[in-house]
Enzyme design. Structure first.
Site, PDB file in Angstrom:
ATOM      1  N   ARG A  18      53.414 155.437  58.567  1.00  0.00           N
ATOM      2  CA  ARG A  18      54.850 155.202  58.732  1.00  0.00           C
ATOM      3  C   ARG A  18      55.427 156.195  59.718  1.00  0.00           C
ATOM      4  O   ARG A  18      55.168 157.402  59.628  1.00  0.00           O
ATOM      5  CB  ARG A  18      55.549 155.335  57.377  1.00  0.00           C
ATOM      6  CG  ARG A  18      57.021 155.084  57.496  1.00  0.00           C
ATOM      7  CD  ARG A  18      57.625 154.693  56.192  1.00  0.00           C
ATOM      8  NE  ARG A  18      59.068 154.598  56.307  1.00  0.00           N
ATOM      9  CZ  ARG A  18      59.871 154.482  55.287  1.00  0.00           C
ATOM     10  NH1 ARG A  18      59.381 154.426  54.070  1.00  0.00           N
ATOM     11  NH2 ARG A  18      61.174 154.401  55.472  1.00  0.00           N
ATOM     12  N   ARG A  47      57.298 148.454  57.548  1.00  0.00           N
ATOM     13  CA  ARG A  47      56.689 149.741  57.181  1.00  0.00           C
ATOM     14  C   ARG A  47      55.411 149.498  56.384  1.00  0.00           C
ATOM     15  O   ARG A  47      55.389 148.651  55.484  1.00  0.00           O
ATOM     16  CB  ARG A  47      57.681 150.574  56.380  1.00  0.00           C
ATOM     17  CG  ARG A  47      58.293 149.827  55.237  1.00  0.00           C
ATOM     18  CD  ARG A  47      59.569 150.466  54.730  1.00  0.00           C
ATOM     19  NE  ARG A  47      60.668 150.305  55.658  1.00  0.00           N
ATOM     20  CZ  ARG A  47      61.890 150.807  55.459  1.00  0.00           C
ATOM     21  NH1 ARG A  47      62.156 151.493  54.389  1.00  0.00           N
ATOM     22  NH2 ARG A  47      62.841 150.619  56.338  1.00  0.00           N
ATOM     23  N   ASP A 100      59.739 155.067  46.840  1.00  0.00           N
ATOM     24  CA  ASP A 100      61.069 155.514  46.413  1.00  0.00           C
ATOM     25  C   ASP A 100      60.984 156.040  44.988  1.00  0.00           C
ATOM     26  O   ASP A 100      60.556 155.306  44.082  1.00  0.00           O
ATOM     27  CB  ASP A 100      62.068 154.341  46.425  1.00  0.00           C
ATOM     28  CG  ASP A 100      62.459 153.943  47.831  1.00  0.00           C
ATOM     29  OD1 ASP A 100      62.353 154.792  48.731  1.00  0.00           O
ATOM     30  OD2 ASP A 100      62.853 152.778  48.029  1.00  0.00           O
ATOM     31  N   GLY A 159      92.503 152.233  47.921  1.00  0.00           N
ATOM     32  CA  GLY A 159      92.350 152.248  46.472  1.00  0.00           C
ATOM     33  C   GLY A 159      92.864 150.984  45.818  1.00  0.00           C
ATOM     34  O   GLY A 159      93.034 149.955  46.476  1.00  0.00           O
ATOM     35  N   LEU A 166      91.080 149.297  43.778  1.00  0.00           N
ATOM     36  CA  LEU A 166      89.932 148.528  44.259  1.00  0.00           C
ATOM     37  C   LEU A 166      89.725 147.256  43.453  1.00  0.00           C
ATOM     38  O   LEU A 166      89.817 147.245  42.227  1.00  0.00           O
ATOM     39  CB  LEU A 166      88.673 149.390  44.204  1.00  0.00           C
ATOM     40  CG  LEU A 166      88.718 150.690  45.025  1.00  0.00           C
ATOM     41  CD1 LEU A 166      87.373 151.412  44.941  1.00  0.00           C
ATOM     42  CD2 LEU A 166      89.092 150.431  46.482  1.00  0.00           C
ATOM     43  N   GLY A 170      87.091 142.426  46.452  1.00  0.00           N
ATOM     44  CA  GLY A 170      87.003 142.429  47.914  1.00  0.00           C
ATOM     45  C   GLY A 170      86.489 143.777  48.399  1.00  0.00           C
ATOM     46  O   GLY A 170      85.549 143.867  49.195  1.00  0.00           O
ATOM     47  N   GLY A 183      87.278 144.766  56.103  1.00  0.00           N
ATOM     48  CA  GLY A 183      87.305 143.371  55.687  1.00  0.00           C
ATOM     49  C   GLY A 183      87.921 142.453  56.740  1.00  0.00           C
ATOM     50  O   GLY A 183      88.890 142.843  57.410  1.00  0.00           O
ATOM     51  N   ASP A 200      91.810 141.520  56.654  1.00  0.00           N
ATOM     52  CA  ASP A 200      92.806 142.084  57.572  1.00  0.00           C
ATOM     53  C   ASP A 200      92.252 141.963  58.993  1.00  0.00           C
ATOM     54  O   ASP A 200      91.833 142.943  59.607  1.00  0.00           O
ATOM     55  CB  ASP A 200      93.093 143.534  57.188  1.00  0.00           C
ATOM     56  CG  ASP A 200      93.620 143.609  55.766  1.00  0.00           C
ATOM     57  OD1 ASP A 200      94.758 143.201  55.538  1.00  0.00           O
ATOM     58  OD2 ASP A 200      92.860 144.027  54.872  1.00  0.00           O
ATOM     59  N   MET A 230      91.694 138.022  47.800  1.00  0.00           N
ATOM     60  CA  MET A 230      91.988 139.169  46.936  1.00  0.00           C
ATOM     61  C   MET A 230      92.727 140.246  47.726  1.00  0.00           C
ATOM     62  O   MET A 230      92.430 140.483  48.887  1.00  0.00           O
ATOM     63  CB  MET A 230      90.695 139.739  46.378  1.00  0.00           C
ATOM     64  CG  MET A 230      90.073 138.814  45.394  1.00  0.00           C
ATOM     65  SD  MET A 230      88.727 139.608  44.522  1.00  0.00           S
ATOM     66  CE  MET A 230      88.168 138.222  43.551  1.00  0.00           C
ATOM     67  N   SER A 284      95.117 144.115  46.888  1.00  0.00           N
ATOM     68  CA  SER A 284      95.658 145.044  45.885  1.00  0.00           C
ATOM     69  C   SER A 284      97.082 144.662  45.506  1.00  0.00           C
ATOM     70  O   SER A 284      97.543 144.950  44.402  1.00  0.00           O
ATOM     71  CB  SER A 284      95.654 146.475  46.435  1.00  0.00           C
ATOM     72  OG  SER A 284      94.360 146.838  46.839  1.00  0.00           O
ATOM     73  N   ARG A 285      97.804 144.016  46.418  1.00  0.00           N
ATOM     74  CA  ARG A 285      99.210 143.678  46.143  1.00  0.00           C
ATOM     75  C   ARG A 285      99.356 142.419  45.295  1.00  0.00           C
ATOM     76  O   ARG A 285     100.462 142.112  44.847  1.00  0.00           O
ATOM     77  CB  ARG A 285      99.968 143.503  47.454  1.00  0.00           C
ATOM     78  CG  ARG A 285     100.171 144.815  48.225  1.00  0.00           C
ATOM     79  CD  ARG A 285     101.058 144.581  49.427  1.00  0.00           C
ATOM     80  NE  ARG A 285     101.460 145.819  50.093  1.00  0.00           N
ATOM     81  CZ  ARG A 285     100.890 146.292  51.194  1.00  0.00           C
ATOM     82  NH1 ARG A 285      99.885 145.656  51.761  1.00  0.00           N
ATOM     83  NH2 ARG A 285     101.324 147.411  51.741  1.00  0.00           N
TER      84      ARG A 285
HETATM   85  P1  AMP Z   1      92.986 148.233  51.713  1.00  0.00           P
HETATM   86  O1  AMP Z   1      92.646 149.045  50.518  1.00  0.00           O
HETATM   87  O2  AMP Z   1      93.909 147.104  51.445  1.00  0.00           O
HETATM   88  O3  AMP Z   1      93.377 149.084  52.884  1.00  0.00           O
HETATM   89  O4  AMP Z   1      91.626 147.542  52.133  1.00  0.00           O
HETATM   90  C1  AMP Z   1      90.476 148.320  52.412  1.00  0.00           C
HETATM   91  C2  AMP Z   1      89.454 147.462  53.072  1.00  0.00           C
HETATM   92  O5  AMP Z   1      89.088 146.398  52.202  1.00  0.00           O
HETATM   93  C3  AMP Z   1      89.981 146.814  54.353  1.00  0.00           C
HETATM   94  O6  AMP Z   1      88.970 146.854  55.338  1.00  0.00           O
HETATM   95  C4  AMP Z   1      90.288 145.416  53.919  1.00  0.00           C
HETATM   96  O7  AMP Z   1      90.203 144.478  54.959  1.00  0.00           O
HETATM   97  C5  AMP Z   1      89.186 145.180  52.887  1.00  0.00           C
HETATM   98  N1  AMP Z   1      89.591 144.104  51.977  1.00  0.00           N
HETATM   99  C6  AMP Z   1      90.739 144.003  51.288  1.00  0.00           C
HETATM  100  N2  AMP Z   1      90.786 142.840  50.612  1.00  0.00           N
HETATM  101  C7  AMP Z   1      89.647 142.181  50.888  1.00  0.00           C
HETATM  102  C8  AMP Z   1      89.097 140.929  50.499  1.00  0.00           C
HETATM  103  N3  AMP Z   1      89.746 140.089  49.687  1.00  0.00           N
HETATM  104  N4  AMP Z   1      87.884 140.583  50.985  1.00  0.00           N
HETATM  105  C9  AMP Z   1      87.219 141.417  51.816  1.00  0.00           C
HETATM  106  N5  AMP Z   1      87.668 142.616  52.212  1.00  0.00           N
HETATM  107  C10 AMP Z   1      88.863 143.003  51.762  1.00  0.00           C
END
Ligand code: AMP
Length: 440
Positions: A88, A98, A103, A180, A182, A185, A296, A299, A333, A335-336
């Site tokens: 390797r 490899r 591991d 955060g 979380l 997504g 993601g 956005d 998905m 956070s809001r």
């Molecule tokens: P945020 O916490 O909203 O700033 O998001 C952090 C990251 O997670 C960003 O790159 C977002 O685009 C990604 N993200 C948020 N919601 C989703 C979702 N539903 N699917 C995939 N990625 C996501």
């Protein structure tokens, strides 16, 4: 040498050369090392290469159970020497064929988080080719620890020092910036990073620079304890969670100005939003210096801005765009979403339905830019609760505006406000006219 004491499991893999001989040789030679006794081994089994990058030959995998008096790093040294003996080439970050991969999965019940060795192995529970042989050896996989909890770091200097240690050790470092709260997504970003990198750092920072004065900075959902659970389950190595004062000291006055993809859509509605995003991401890139950073497609405009900024400022970082994760009814998905009232939550599915309707029209042969946008607007108009901010069809990738007339692809982007819940919520969504490989 004291009596062999600690039970250790080591995963073996090979996808180059005489795979069976490489695995069997490794086991035989482990048994010859003073202080190591081979207790038993699983059968060897085929597994398809599932990593990224160019296709590779299938693997032969197994697990061996050892009893050893060697300390963990000495055992690791033995494993590395056997890998080198099998031919390797090291260091070779990323995925490549490899002859031998060893591991250390478990070292007794110890949790080790050193530069060279992380035990339990961060990904053991995600890999069927490890789980199956462990079960064959009678290991109660459900009861085994996933891995040590991620290290939580607050001072930026400490975070930079930790990442430097990883980089000095030859690790491929992945960064997942988030604000955060979380959800699944975010979790998908963490899991993709976990599969592709040796060390994964998540950042949790609600960045005031990207919120306007009338926006929801103070009310943005925060749940560090829940976030740490998500990060632990995803096998994240470190969580960087600084305070605002730690990120931006009182004299802070330098920003990253962005044009191009930052104009129009969110950029037009939220003055300085992308300047704040680019500034914090540049700061995180400078601190962590990751090989790969995960964002993601949810956005999409932010992703385009960050890709451009990374190129323009010359960060040697691969920006990885990750597919949108949706609720079962199609809502992307976010956070809001927790702030949507029940009626708005029901109404919110209209965004995805509208985008899908235009994609279906495109699949049936509709090519007019404005006709496709009108299709989205028509479906949105069926839902009076949705106050539409914009509907646009932009070029895939850099999201450049498309001229009127026929299009051969592109990405539809939409934003709408819903006002029936505890506070108004703006929802963003987007969809490529041509389904990606991971989309339904
Ligand atoms: P945020 O916490 O909203 O700033 O998001 C952090 C990251 O997670 C960003 O790159 C977002 O685009 C990604 N993200 C948020 N919601 C989703 C979702 N539903 N699917 C995939 N990625 C996501």
């Amino acid at each position: 040498m004291p009596a062999p004491a600690t039970i250790v499991h080591v995963a073996l893999g090979s996808n180059e050369g005489d795979r069976h001989r490489h695995l069997q040789d490794a086991i035989d030679r482990l048994g010859l090392v003073p202080g190591i006794e081979v207790v038993r081994r699983s059968s060897f089994r085929e597994s398809r290469f599932a990593g990224d990058g160019p296709a590779q030959p299938d693997y032969l995998n197994g697990v061996v159970e050892l009893r050893t008096a060697l300390p963990p790093l000495a055992l690791l040294g033995v494993c590395k020497a056997l890998e080198a003996r099998a031919g390797r080439r090291l260091p070779a970050p990323g995925n490549h064929p490899r002859p031998l991969d060893l591991d250390v999965l478990f070292y007794g019940d110890e949790c080790i988080d050193s530069r060279d060795l992380v035990v339990p192995h961060p990904r053991w529970h995600l890999r069927e080719f490890v789980l199956e042989p462990l079960r064959e050896l009678g290991v109660d996989v459900a009861a085994r620890p996933r891995r040590a909890a991620p290290r939580v770091v607050e001072p930026p200097g400490e975070f930079a020092a930790l990442c430097s240690t990883w980089l000095a050790g030859g690790c491929v470092v992945g960064l997942v910036p988030t604000m955060g709260a979380l959800h699944d997504g975010h979790r998908s970003l963490l899991e993709i990073a976990r599969r592709e990198c040796d060390r994964v750092a998540a950042t949790i920072f609600v960045n005031p620079l990207q919120f306007g004065p009338d926006e929801d900075f103070a009310a943005y959902p925060r749940d560090l304890a829940g976030d740490l659970r998500v990060c632990a389950a995803a096998g994240v190595d470190a969580v960087f969670a600084p305070s605002v004062a730690q990120m931006y000291d009182p004299g802070f006055c330098s920003h990253v100005a962005v044009g191009g993809a930052a104009s129009g859509m969110e950029g037009a509605l939220r003055a300085d939003h992308f300047r704040g995003v680019a500034t914090v991401v540049a700061r995180l890139f400078a601190l962590a210096r990751p090989h790969r950073a995960y964002f993601g497609e949810k956005d999409a405009q932010q992703l385009a801005v960050i890709r451009r900024m990374t190129r323009d400022l010359g960060f040697p970082i691969h920006v990885v765009g990750c597919p949108i994760v949706r609720e079962a009814d199609g809502l992307a998905m976010s956070s809001r979403n927790v702030y949507l009232g029940p009626a708005d939550r029901a109404a919110s599915t209209v965004l995805h339905r509208a985008l899908c309707s235009a994609r279906a029209a495109f699949a049936r042969g509709e090519r007019g830019r404005d006709a496709l946008i009108a299709r989205v607007r028509a479906v949105l108009a069926t839902e009076p609760r949705a106050a539409v901010d914009y509907v646009e069809l932009r070029a895939e990738g850099d999201l450049a505006p498309l001229p009127p007339g026929p299009v051969d692809g592109g990405r539809l982007l939409v934003a709408a406000r819903f006002t029936d819940g505890a506070r108004p919520v703006r929802l963003l969504d987007n969809l490529s006219l041509v389904p990606g490989p991971l989309e339904p």
